[in-house]
Design an enzyme around this catalytic site. Structure first.
Site, PDB file in Angstrom:
ATOM      1  N   GLY A  55       0.865  -1.374   0.086  1.00 27.91           N
ATOM      2  CA  GLY A  55       0.098   0.017   0.113  1.00 27.91           C
ATOM      3  C   GLY A  55       0.907   1.251  -0.101  1.00 27.91           C
TER       4      GLY A  55
ATOM      5  N   HIS B  39      -2.483  -8.401  -0.149  1.00 25.92           N
ATOM      6  CA  HIS B  39      -1.835  -9.421   0.898  1.00 25.92           C
ATOM      7  C   HIS B  39      -2.279  -8.981   2.188  1.00 25.92           C
ATOM      8  CE1 HIS B  39       1.395  -6.033   0.710  1.00 25.92           C
ATOM      9  NE2 HIS B  39       0.476  -5.681   1.655  1.00 25.92           N
TER      10      HIS B  39
ATOM     11  N   TYR C 213      15.660  -0.704 -23.991  1.00 27.31           N
ATOM     12  CA  TYR C 213      16.042  -2.012 -23.743  1.00 27.31           C
ATOM     13  C   TYR C 213      14.729  -3.009 -23.111  1.00 27.31           C
ATOM     14  CZ  TYR C 213      16.730  -1.268 -18.774  1.00 27.31           C
ATOM     15  OH  TYR C 213      16.678  -0.945 -17.295  1.00 27.31           O
TER      16      TYR C 213
END
Length: 612
Positions: A152, A388, A417
């Site tokens: 969070g 979670h 990249y």
């Protein structure tokens, strides 16, 4: 209702579902092993049998085994038993089997969700998780965008980062694309609504002027062009908001704490007064942050009233970014969604509690204000949600979901990249983090697929948690005085009636009016009900604690203190109150014999501790 048994979804307090868990774990490990073997099967094995028979080879594996045995020993000795109904402390509980196995299976593939070419499978899963969470919040799947964060804190920092850059965009556009804002007054450039800003993003894109020069202008000058700004948060906010202001260089003076009432919800009238002052003094408001599930009290701010203020002040010419920090309480919305993902009426929810859900929620939970707050969540510009926590998924799996993905154009960065030709899949371009585990996305995705994000699935888990919290609060509220072995009588009360599943509470000796003494009593209880007492496996009841400070909370705690015999002058003298805090996430405390026995054990333990 779909046929779903919550007891089948977790490993269980006594590993009751270990056979099922181990069977699937073995299968997933075998799948990975076969995947390696079948990748160019004509390639010869590198680690040959003769190599395996060498002394150094065997010693290396022995050393690895010894290290892992030591690790296992240390984990068992000092880890917290989140899985047990005896644990009512922090925001932790048992974990969903599909989430755990999804994470364990994906770790072996080690995808990095920063760039699509390093994680084609799990980047797709993460973007799908964003859409799942958007649907749960009530956002449109066509316009919303979300992703997994480490938690969070990062999600909230991203929200403020997005809000800051978005509010800076109109002034940057005046510098690099003045023809698109010729009819914007200086006031509108500084106080534009999010709708107007995101429409300007679209206009810039269509004109081909959403280019590097615009981004450079935003980053070079940022909100300094706006002058002094304000970010409003409730007193109950998580401390990460101070971190966010520091990291983003916005200054702590710009973060204004809105008072809370005795129910620990934001005082909406106080917020309105602050907004009115900003309008009068021509101070841009960057963001207003509301909380759904405060970390100390579990309070749910009245999102519906705050959203109404947003609309009213936009009409007056004061626009701002509305963010909901629902890191803890976000998944509570699944309790209100029917199996077709339609938000139910308050009457339907209350009727469901008594019939189809087979649960008992005291004091008419959820009250109408909580119901309306969850209903109004789609009015926010972004929402933070931690899988979670109430998602019952392994760390680290927070998330942020934006209502309108056009805001990504205000924060985009590009690294050659990592490019694959598909900008929508390049998470690294639009987020704070770089390398990030694809296993987290897999865990959340698996949990959501196995357990639907509505009352037929995840809402049932939430309901069990709410039932346990409501029962805990009811028993605490009706608890007779505790006659302890020291000859004294002790009373207890909750800080407030919980909006969600956190119950903060405290004890005091009858007749004691000294807050220092009361704090010492509760600290003694905490010391015996936490890791402080020694090996955690010897502790009968495990809880957490917090302290509420007069400087932060003002007199919002007075009704609570007065119920315990502590007056206002004493509160001002001491300035802090130590309270016990139970996050009742466990799905294994059901109404009936189990909970009755648990509560009797709790009372017995408290009587023993208080009498020492």
């Amino acid at each position: 209702m779909d046929n779903l048994d919550v007891n089948a979804l977790f490993l269980g307090p006594k590993s009751e579902n270990h056979d099922f868990f181990k069977r699937l774990l073995d299968f997933l490990m075998d799948e990975h092993i076969h995947w390696r073997r079948n990748f160019h099967p004509d390639d010869a094995p590198f680690v040959t049998l003769p190599k395996k028979r060498t002394e150094f080879f065997m010693q290396s594996q022995d050393r690895t085994e010894e290290v892992l045995l030591e690790l296992s020993s240390r984990l068992k000795a000092k880890s917290m038993p989140w899985f047990s109904p005896r644990y009512l402390g922090h925001m932790n509980s048992d974990l969903l089997i599909p989430a755990v196995l999804g994470s364990m299976a994906t770790i072996l593939y080690n995808p990095n969700n920063c760039a699509f070419e390093g994680s084609p499978a799990t980047t797709d899963l993460e973007l799908e998780v964003g859409r799942q969470l958007a649907a749960m919040i009530g956002y449109s799947a066509n316009s919303a965008w979300g992703h997994i964060t480490s938690g969070g804190t990062v999600a909230n920092i991203e929200a403020l980062w997005s809000a800051r850059n978005a509010k800076s965009l109109p002034l940057a556009a005046r510098e690099v694309a003045p023809d698109l804002v010729t009819d914007w007054s200086n006031h509108m450039l500084r106080h534009a609504s999010m709708t107007a800003i995101l429409d300007l993003v679209s206009a810039l894109r269509e004109a081909g002027k959403l280019h590097d020069a615009l981004q450079r202008s935003i980053r070079a000058k940022g909100i300094t062009q706006l002058g002094p700004t304000r970010v409003f948060v409730p007193q109950t906010r998580h401390y990460c908001w101070e971190k966010a202001m520091d990291i983003l260089g916005m200054g702590s003076d710009a973060l204004v704490h809105i008072p809370v009432r005795s129910d620990f919800r934001m005082d909406v009238n106080a917020l309105a007064a602050q907004l009115e002052e900003c309008l009068h003094r021509d101070i841009p408001v960057l963001a207003v942050v509301a909380v759904v599930g405060t970390t100390e009290e579990g309070a749910i701010d009245e999102i519906h009233h705050i959203a109404a203020l947003k609309k009213a002040y936009e009409a007056k010419g004061l626009g701002f970014f509305l963010h909901i920090d629902a890191a803890y309480g976000g998944y509570g919305r699944t309790f209100f969604l029917d199996k077709n993902n339609t938000f139910m009426t308050h009457e339907a929810v209350c009727a469901m509690n008594e019939t189809e859900m087979d649960i008992r929620l005291y004091d008419e939970w959820p009250d109408n204000e909580v119901h309306r707050a969850y209903e109004a969540m789609p009015e926010a510009d972004a929402v933070t949600i931690d899988s979670h926590k109430m998602g019952y998924v392994p760390y680290a799996a927070g998330a942020i979901v934006h209502k309108d993905k056009r805001i990504l154009d205000c924060v985009g960065y590009h690294a050659p990249y990592t490019a694959s030709g598909d900008e929508d899949n390049q998470l690294g371009n639009f987020i704070l983090e770089g390398s990030k585990a694809g296993a987290a996305a897999a865990a959340v995705w698996a949990a959501h697929k196995a357990v639907p994000l509505n009352v037929s699935g995840h809402g049932r888990i939430v309901a069990r948690s709410l039932e346990a919290a409501a029962t805990f609060y009811h028993n605490l509220s009706t608890m007779p005085p505790v006659h302890a072995m020291d000859g004294h009588t002790y009373i207890a009360t909750a800080l407030t009636r919980p909006d969600f599943n956190i119950v903060a509470f405290a004890f005091n000796r009858e007749g004691n009016a000294n807050l220092d003494t009361m704090n010492a009593i509760n600290r003694r209880v905490y010391d015996r009900c936490s890791y402080v007492a020694g090996p955690i496996y010897k502790t009968d009841f495990i809880t957490s604690k917090t302290s509420l400070d007069h400087h932060e909370y003002g007199d919002s705690t007075l009704p609570f203190l007065e119920r315990l015999g502590i007056g206002g002058k004493e509160w001002q003298r001491v300035g802090t109150v130590f309270v016990l805090r139970a996050c009742i996430m466990t799905p294994f405390l059901a109404e009936g014999t189990t909970y009755t026995a648990y509560w009797q054990r709790f009372l017995s333990i408290m009587a023993s501790i208080l009498g020492e």
